[in-house]
Design an enzyme around this catalytic site. Structure first.
Site, PDB file in Angstrom:
ATOM      1  N   HIS A   1      20.134  10.937 -35.635  1.00  0.00           N
ATOM      2  CA  HIS A   1      21.096  10.838 -34.563  1.00  0.00           C
ATOM      3  C   HIS A   1      19.631  10.170 -34.084  1.00  0.00           C
ATOM      4  CE1 HIS A   1      18.809  14.699 -34.262  1.00  0.00           C
ATOM      5  NE2 HIS A   1      18.725  14.180 -32.950  1.00  0.00           N
TER       6      HIS A   1
ATOM      7  N   ARG B   1      21.209  13.296 -23.184  1.00  0.00           N
ATOM      8  CA  ARG B   1      21.435  14.638 -22.421  1.00  0.00           C
ATOM      9  C   ARG B   1      22.555  14.112 -21.481  1.00  0.00           C
ATOM     10  NH1 ARG B   1      15.834  13.513 -23.083  1.00  0.00           N
ATOM     11  NH2 ARG B   1      14.791  14.909 -23.582  1.00  0.00           N
TER      12      ARG B   1
ATOM     13  N   GLU C   1      24.096  13.483 -30.679  1.00  0.00           N
ATOM     14  CA  GLU C   1      23.516  14.653 -29.965  1.00  0.00           C
ATOM     15  C   GLU C   1      23.303  14.509 -28.866  1.00  0.00           C
ATOM     16  OE1 GLU C   1      19.935  17.489 -29.813  1.00  0.00           O
ATOM     17  OE2 GLU C   1      19.981  15.936 -31.340  1.00  0.00           O
TER      18      GLU C   1
ATOM     19  N   ASN D   1      21.409  21.284 -20.956  1.00  0.00           N
ATOM     20  CA  ASN D   1      20.447  21.896 -20.193  1.00  0.00           C
ATOM     21  C   ASN D   1      21.383  22.538 -19.880  1.00  0.00           C
ATOM     22  OD1 ASN D   1      17.780  21.086 -21.745  1.00  0.00           O
ATOM     23  ND2 ASN D   1      17.965  19.191 -20.963  1.00  0.00           N
TER      24      ASN D   1
ATOM     25  N   HIS E   1      21.817   0.743 -24.508  1.00  0.00           N
ATOM     26  CA  HIS E   1      23.097   1.380 -24.944  1.00  0.00           C
ATOM     27  C   HIS E   1      23.772   1.971 -26.756  1.00  0.00           C
ATOM     28  CE1 HIS E   1      23.592  -2.390 -25.992  1.00  0.00           C
ATOM     29  NE2 HIS E   1      23.857  -3.073 -26.711  1.00  0.00           N
TER      30      HIS E   1
ATOM     31  N   GLU F   1      28.359  -0.229 -26.306  1.00  0.00           N
ATOM     32  CA  GLU F   1      29.322  -2.182 -26.235  1.00  0.00           C
ATOM     33  C   GLU F   1      29.735  -1.451 -27.255  1.00  0.00           C
ATOM     34  OE1 GLU F   1      26.985  -6.131 -27.833  1.00  0.00           O
ATOM     35  OE2 GLU F   1      25.703  -4.042 -27.949  1.00  0.00           O
TER      36      GLU F   1
END
Length: 128
Positions: free
Chosen positions: A5, A9, A56, A60, A74, A122
């Site tokens: 993965h 964030r 993922e 936070n 990207h 992209e």
């Protein structure tokens, strides 16, 4: 070995999940809160985690934005028709930052859009 993965964030988890599911057509595969660490992880993708590379999203708790920096480039997604994908994604609320067309130094058809946190995606046309 395989890439499992890529983690991003995000500042608003639901806004980002909606973007990746509604605009890019991914499925939410799993979601887990970690109260002791004060974060939530959401995995999204076009296939199951056991079979495909997935995305993922890490939220936070209490952090609304991040400075992206200049190192990350990207995420690339292959689509059957870049022109049609741009129209579909724009209609779903996506922001296209580079319209569909041939890449600068070649003939591959590409386009770019941006997610709610500023990460670039992209779109690359399938090879015949």
């Amino acid at each position: 070995m395989r890439i499992l993965h890529t983690m991003l964030r995000v500042g608003d988890l639901e806004r980002s999940v909606n973007f990746y599911t509604q605009v890019l057509g991914m499925r939410e595969l799993s979601r887990q809160d970690y109260p002791a660490g004060e974060f939530t992880l959401v995995f999204l993708g076009y296939g199951e985690k056991s079979q495909a590379t997935v995305l993922e999203l890490t939220y936070n708790w209490g952090v609304a934005e991040y400075e992206l920096g200049t190192a990350f480039g990207h995420i690339a997604i292959e689509v059957p028709d870049v022109y049609a994908a741009c129209e579909k994604m724009r209609a779903a609320g996506g922001t296209i930052i580079r319209e569909a067309g041939p890449m600068n130094a070649g003939s591959t058809i590409i386009a770019f859009l941006v997610d709610p946190d500023g990460y670039q995606i992209e779109l690359i046309g399938q090879k015949p």
